[in-house]
Enzyme design. Structure first.
Site, short mmCIF file in Angstrom:
data_model
loop_
_atom_site.label_atom_id
_atom_site.label_comp_id
_atom_site.label_asym_id
_atom_site.label_seq_id
_atom_site.Cartn_x
_atom_site.Cartn_y
_atom_site.Cartn_z
NE ARG A 1 5.72 -5.77 -2.55
CZ ARG A 1 5.21 -6.60 -3.44
NH1 ARG A 1 4.01 -6.34 -3.96
NH2 ARG A 1 5.86 -7.69 -3.82
CD GLU B 1 -0.83 -6.13 2.15
OE1 GLU B 1 -0.74 -5.17 1.35
OE2 GLU B 1 -0.48 -7.28 1.88
CG HIS C 1 -1.55 -8.29 -1.43
ND1 HIS C 1 -0.42 -7.94 -0.72
CD2 HIS C 1 -1.13 -8.45 -2.71
CE1 HIS C 1 0.62 -7.89 -1.52
NE2 HIS C 1 0.22 -8.19 -2.75
#
Length: 326
Positions: free
Chosen positions: A237, A265, A284
């Site tokens: 994360r 993000e 991601h």
């Protein structure tokens, strides 16, 4: 789940299997539990098969599903949609986190090995010099022979990374406050304090959950402990790392990084991380994508089938574990 997610997860064979293990309409995808068009189906539902884009299963949503007893998530973390109301109802929950962990671990191991070989540096030099490079001079000191890799977090993914790295000639360090020394040794890693891991590793790879106590786990002070030329790999994360502090280290050229997740993000368009030659930045993608999505679908269908036969889940999610899981 979002309709495009259903289309990506479930090919014809998976949809056929879904129809065989559950009394359902494979074409029905619910994106809003309050939508009157879904009221009848939700009132009869005993299980939810969920994926990315599932709205929170709140107390109000549960009122529309009086027969609901189970949630099977065809992805990793359930924290985005399984609420306290679900646990209060006594729902049983499963996820395909173990299946997703395989993809993330494989991406991570590839990143670690490429970092050791300084692939980004070699690519840039080869491209800029149009082949006129001396690999012996360019990559002096590079390689994966007896390098030290520090794994932060013995999560499903962290354990899989350690397992996949065991055959290589690497020293593996582990920091996880929940793992005793004897278990770390069984996994094949040496347990150390986090600061020791930071100081000692050529590559640090993050696999801790996103929790208040893990926010900015690698802040300015801890990043400063990393060796010159060390690589930070983050497939967990973005919040585990202080983005501003890391950016400063990367702009200086002191560190390298492989970042599949960031905070925020997505990064602002002006972030230097997009263009730095010592950074591999991906959107991601470490988790299951492409043909790996079928692995998630069938893992979820395995659980749904077990539920239909009255068997316990193979990969249950337990409320008492949520405080230390993703």
């Amino acid at each position: 789940m979002d309709p495009p997610v259903r289309n990506a997860l479930f090919d014809a064979a998976a949809l056929e299997r879904l129809a065989a293990v559950a009394d359902t309409d494979p074409a029905l995808v619910v994106r809003d539990f309050a939508d009157p068009a879904h009221a009848e189906a939700l009132e009869r539902a005993e299980a939810l098969l969920t994926g990315w884009g599932c709205p929170p299963v709140t107390a109000a949503a549960l009122e529309r599903m009086p027969r609901l007893r189970a949630v099977v998530h065809a992805a990793g973390s359930v924290k985005h949609h399984v609420t306290d109301a679900c646990w209060e109802r006594g729902l049983v929950v499963a996820s395909a986190a173990a299946a997703n962990a395989r993809s993330v671990a494989e991406y991570t191991v590839a990143s670690i090995l490429f970092a050791g070989k300084r692939v980004l540096e070699a690519r840039r030099a080869y491209r800029e010099r149009r082949g006129a490079v001396d690999p012996l001079a360019l990559l002096a000191g590079a390689g994966n022979h007896r390098r030290t890799v520090g794994v932060v977090g013995a999560s499903r993914i962290g354990r899989r990374v350690i397992e996949l790295l065991r055959p290589y000639d690497l020293e593996l360090l582990l920091h996880d406050p929940y793992v005793p020394a004897v278990e770390a040794a069984r996994l094949g890693a040496r347990p150390v304090p986090l600061d020791t891991l930071a100081r000692s590793s050529d590559v640090v790879t993050l696999h801790a959950p996103e929790l208040p106590e893990t926010r900015h786990l690698f802040d300015q002070d801890r990043l400063a402990l990393l060796r010159d030329g060390a690589t930070l790999v983050n497939t967990a994360r973005g919040s585990l790392v202080d983005t501003a502090a890391l950016t400063a280290e990367l702009v200086s050229g002191r560190l390298r990084a492989v970042l599949d997740v960031t905070e925020p993000e997505v990064l602002p368009t002006g972030s230097p991380l997009y263009d730095l030659p010592n950074v591999l930045l991906t959107p991601h993608v470490a988790g299951a994508l492409g043909n790996e999505l079928g692995r998630l679908a069938h893992a979820a269908l395995d659980e749904l089938e077990r539920y239909g036969h009255g068997l316990p889940f193979a990969e249950p999610v337990r409320v008492e574990d949520l405080h230390r899981s993703a």
